[in-house]
Design a protein around this motif. Structure first.
Motif, PDB file in Angstrom:
ATOM      1  N   GLU A 114       0.823  -1.216   0.000  1.00 38.48           N
ATOM      2  CA  GLU A 114       0.000   0.000   0.000  1.00 38.48           C
ATOM      3  C   GLU A 114       0.853   1.261   0.000  1.00 38.48           C
ATOM      4  N   LYS A 115       1.886   1.292   0.837  1.00 36.66           N
ATOM      5  CA  LYS A 115       2.724   2.483   0.931  1.00 36.66           C
ATOM      6  C   LYS A 115       3.564   2.662  -0.327  1.00 36.66           C
ATOM      7  N   THR A 116       3.957   1.568  -0.957  1.00 36.44           N
ATOM      8  CA  THR A 116       4.705   1.668  -2.217  1.00 36.44           C
ATOM      9  C   THR A 116       3.829   2.281  -3.296  1.00 36.44           C
ATOM     10  N   ARG A 117       2.577   1.815  -3.395  1.00 34.11           N
ATOM     11  CA  ARG A 117       1.648   2.378  -4.377  1.00 34.11           C
ATOM     12  C   ARG A 117       1.373   3.854  -4.097  1.00 34.11           C
ATOM     13  N   LEU A 118       1.224   4.190  -2.830  1.00 32.94           N
ATOM     14  CA  LEU A 118       0.958   5.578  -2.463  1.00 32.94           C
ATOM     15  C   LEU A 118       2.130   6.470  -2.838  1.00 32.94           C
ATOM     16  N   MET A 119       3.338   5.996  -2.584  1.00 30.66           N
ATOM     17  CA  MET A 119       4.530   6.770  -2.921  1.00 30.66           C
ATOM     18  C   MET A 119       4.628   6.993  -4.432  1.00 30.66           C
ATOM     19  N   LEU A 120       4.350   5.958  -5.222  1.00 34.01           N
ATOM     20  CA  LEU A 120       4.401   6.080  -6.676  1.00 34.01           C
ATOM     21  C   LEU A 120       3.318   7.036  -7.182  1.00 34.01           C
ATOM     22  N   ALA A 121       2.139   6.962  -6.565  1.00 35.24           N
ATOM     23  CA  ALA A 121       1.038   7.849  -6.975  1.00 35.24           C
ATOM     24  C   ALA A 121       1.380   9.306  -6.674  1.00 35.24           C
ATOM     25  N   GLU A 122       1.947   9.562  -5.506  1.00 27.02           N
ATOM     26  CA  GLU A 122       2.262  10.937  -5.110  1.00 27.02           C
ATOM     27  C   GLU A 122       3.413  11.521  -5.920  1.00 27.02           C
ATOM     28  N   THR A 123       4.314  10.661  -6.414  1.00 29.08           N
ATOM     29  CA  THR A 123       5.422  11.138  -7.247  1.00 29.08           C
ATOM     30  C   THR A 123       5.075  11.078  -8.736  1.00 29.08           C
ATOM     31  N   GLU A 124       3.816  10.674  -9.037  1.00 31.34           N
ATOM     32  CA  GLU A 124       3.307  10.644 -10.409  1.00 31.34           C
ATOM     33  C   GLU A 124       4.100   9.691 -11.299  1.00 31.34           C
ATOM     34  N   LEU A 125       4.450   8.536 -10.743  1.00 30.17           N
ATOM     35  CA  LEU A 125       5.124   7.474 -11.482  1.00 30.17           C
ATOM     36  C   LEU A 125       4.159   6.307 -11.652  1.00 30.17           C
ATOM     37  N   PRO A 126       4.350   5.460 -12.677  1.00 26.28           N
ATOM     38  CA  PRO A 126       3.411   4.350 -12.917  1.00 26.28           C
ATOM     39  C   PRO A 126       3.318   3.398 -11.736  1.00 26.28           C
ATOM     40  N   SER A 127       2.106   2.902 -11.496  1.00 23.40           N
ATOM     41  CA  SER A 127       1.810   2.125 -10.286  1.00 23.40           C
ATOM     42  C   SER A 127       2.501   0.764 -10.220  1.00 23.40           C
ATOM     43  N   PHE A 154       4.330   0.170 -17.672  1.00 20.80           N
ATOM     44  CA  PHE A 154       4.727  -0.071 -16.289  1.00 20.80           C
ATOM     45  C   PHE A 154       3.575   0.152 -15.296  1.00 20.80           C
ATOM     46  N   GLU A 155       2.360   0.264 -15.820  1.00 18.19           N
ATOM     47  CA  GLU A 155       1.194   0.368 -14.945  1.00 18.19           C
ATOM     48  C   GLU A 155       0.834  -1.014 -14.409  1.00 18.19           C
ATOM     49  N   ALA A 156       0.403  -1.076 -13.149  1.00 17.06           N
ATOM     50  CA  ALA A 156       0.030  -2.356 -12.533  1.00 17.06           C
ATOM     51  C   ALA A 156      -1.235  -2.898 -13.189  1.00 17.06           C
ATOM     52  N   THR A 157      -1.297  -4.212 -13.286  1.00 21.51           N
ATOM     53  CA  THR A 157      -2.471  -4.851 -13.894  1.00 21.51           C
ATOM     54  C   THR A 157      -3.481  -5.303 -12.850  1.00 21.51           C
ATOM     55  N   ASP A 158      -3.086  -5.331 -11.565  1.00 25.47           N
ATOM     56  CA  ASP A 158      -4.024  -5.742 -10.517  1.00 25.47           C
ATOM     57  C   ASP A 158      -4.831  -4.537 -10.063  1.00 25.47           C
ATOM     58  N   ALA A 159      -5.781  -4.787  -9.176  1.00 24.27           N
ATOM     59  CA  ALA A 159      -6.715  -3.736  -8.750  1.00 24.27           C
ATOM     60  C   ALA A 159      -6.437  -3.238  -7.341  1.00 24.27           C
ATOM     61  N   LEU A 160      -5.173  -3.319  -6.900  1.00 20.39           N
ATOM     62  CA  LEU A 160      -4.842  -2.846  -5.555  1.00 20.39           C
ATOM     63  C   LEU A 160      -5.091  -1.351  -5.466  1.00 20.39           C
ATOM     64  N   ALA A 161      -5.940  -0.955  -4.504  1.00 18.38           N
ATOM     65  CA  ALA A 161      -6.320   0.454  -4.382  1.00 18.38           C
ATOM     66  C   ALA A 161      -5.239   1.239  -3.659  1.00 18.38           C
ATOM     67  N   VAL A 162      -5.117   2.521  -4.033  1.00 17.91           N
ATOM     68  CA  VAL A 162      -4.216   3.422  -3.322  1.00 17.91           C
ATOM     69  C   VAL A 162      -4.907   3.872  -2.049  1.00 17.91           C
ATOM     70  N   PRO A 163      -4.286   3.673  -0.865  1.00 14.62           N
ATOM     71  CA  PRO A 163      -4.937   4.042   0.384  1.00 14.62           C
ATOM     72  C   PRO A 163      -5.089   5.535   0.543  1.00 14.62           C
ATOM     73  N   VAL A 164      -6.151   5.904   1.341  1.00 12.41           N
ATOM     74  CA  VAL A 164      -6.361   7.318   1.638  1.00 12.41           C
ATOM     75  C   VAL A 164      -5.785   7.598   3.001  1.00 12.41           C
ATOM     76  N   THR A 165      -4.603   8.184   2.977  1.00 13.47           N
ATOM     77  CA  THR A 165      -3.937   8.445   4.245  1.00 13.47           C
ATOM     78  C   THR A 165      -3.310   9.813   4.205  1.00 13.47           C
ATOM     79  N   GLY A 166      -2.751  10.217   5.361  1.00 13.75           N
ATOM     80  CA  GLY A 166      -2.027  11.476   5.429  1.00 13.75           C
ATOM     81  C   GLY A 166      -2.862  12.653   4.987  1.00 13.75           C
ATOM     82  N   ARG A 167      -2.336  13.424   4.020  1.00 15.75           N
ATOM     83  CA  ARG A 167      -2.994  14.638   3.554  1.00 15.75           C
ATOM     84  C   ARG A 167      -4.372  14.330   2.998  1.00 15.75           C
TER      85      ARG A 167
END
Length: 220
Positions: free
Chosen positions: A24-37, A138-151
């Motif tokens: 979850e935290k890896t996906r969140l970090m990639l999402a916040e840095t605007e890199l493929p999931s 390089f986008e993920a093919t699974d449906a793991l959701a990005v968690p809503v945390t922090g900000r």
């Protein structure tokens, strides 16, 4: 050689243990840095650490992972310990990641996307070798959701508070509106219990009237 994270760095870091939290935290970090999931397809993550102040991130997994990105046509190997400096659109000073180029493995030291976006992702290896691929490869093919945390979590809580305040305001205004709509001097309908009581008294009066009339007639 195992990666040693200095105590002063660990003291500033957000550290998560276990595969679920690590994913979850890896996906969140990639999402916040605007890199493929799907850029870091690690498995059985043991520990994930992130220092917001510097962008330093590290990941530890049980064993090395060799992943094939079919859309890019590239094999990438992720060691048991991977680290990098994360910033908007870029992972730099990468360690623990290798890509197969022809018959040899080369160490990647930087992965980035263009700003503004062009749909391209660039992989740079030590020695000056560079390759570009479509970001979608390089986008993920699974449906793991990005968690809503922090900000994002704080924003959600604020929206909930605003909605609660709106409901309370509506509840306070409704009685005022009903009172304003009701004309002054309008008759108030009696309650059901009062109606029953009035009906009972009228019946008693109707019963007593004939009796009183008979008594008067007999007296005369």
């Amino acid at each position: 050689m195992p990666m040693l994270i200095p105590d002063d760095v660990r003291a500033k870091a957000e550290i998560y243990t276990g595969d679920a939290a690590g994913q979850e935290k890896t996906r969140l970090m990639l999402a916040e840095t605007e890199l493929p999931s799907g850029l870091l397809p690690l498995k059985d993550i043991i520990e994930c650490g992130y220092v917001e102040e510097t962008g330093f991130v590290w990941l530890k997994q049980k064993k090395r992972v060799d992943h094939y990105f079919a859309k890019a046509g590239r094999h990438v190997s992720y060691a048991t310990e991977v680290s990098a400096i994360a910033e908007k659109g870029r992972l730099k000073k990468i360690s623990g990641v290798k890509a197969k180029e022809m018959l040899i493995w080369v160490n990647l030291h930087e992965i980035c996307v263009d700003d503004p976006p062009t749909g391209k992702l660039h992989c740079k290896a030590i020695g000056g070798l560079s390759r570009s691929f479509p970001v979608e490869a390089f986008e993920a093919t699974d449906a793991l959701a990005v968690p809503v945390t922090g900000r994002l979590k704080k924003k959600t809580e604020k929206e909930s508070t605003d909605k609660k305040d709106e409901k309370e305001e509506d509840s306070a205004e409704k009685p005022k509106e009903e009172a304003a709509e009701k004309p002054k001097g309008a008759a108030v309908a009696p309650a059901p219990a009062a109606v029953d009581e009035i009906g009972q008294k009228m019946k008693e009066m109707n019963t007593e009237a004939p009796v009183q009339a008979e008594a008067v007639a007999a007296k005369n």
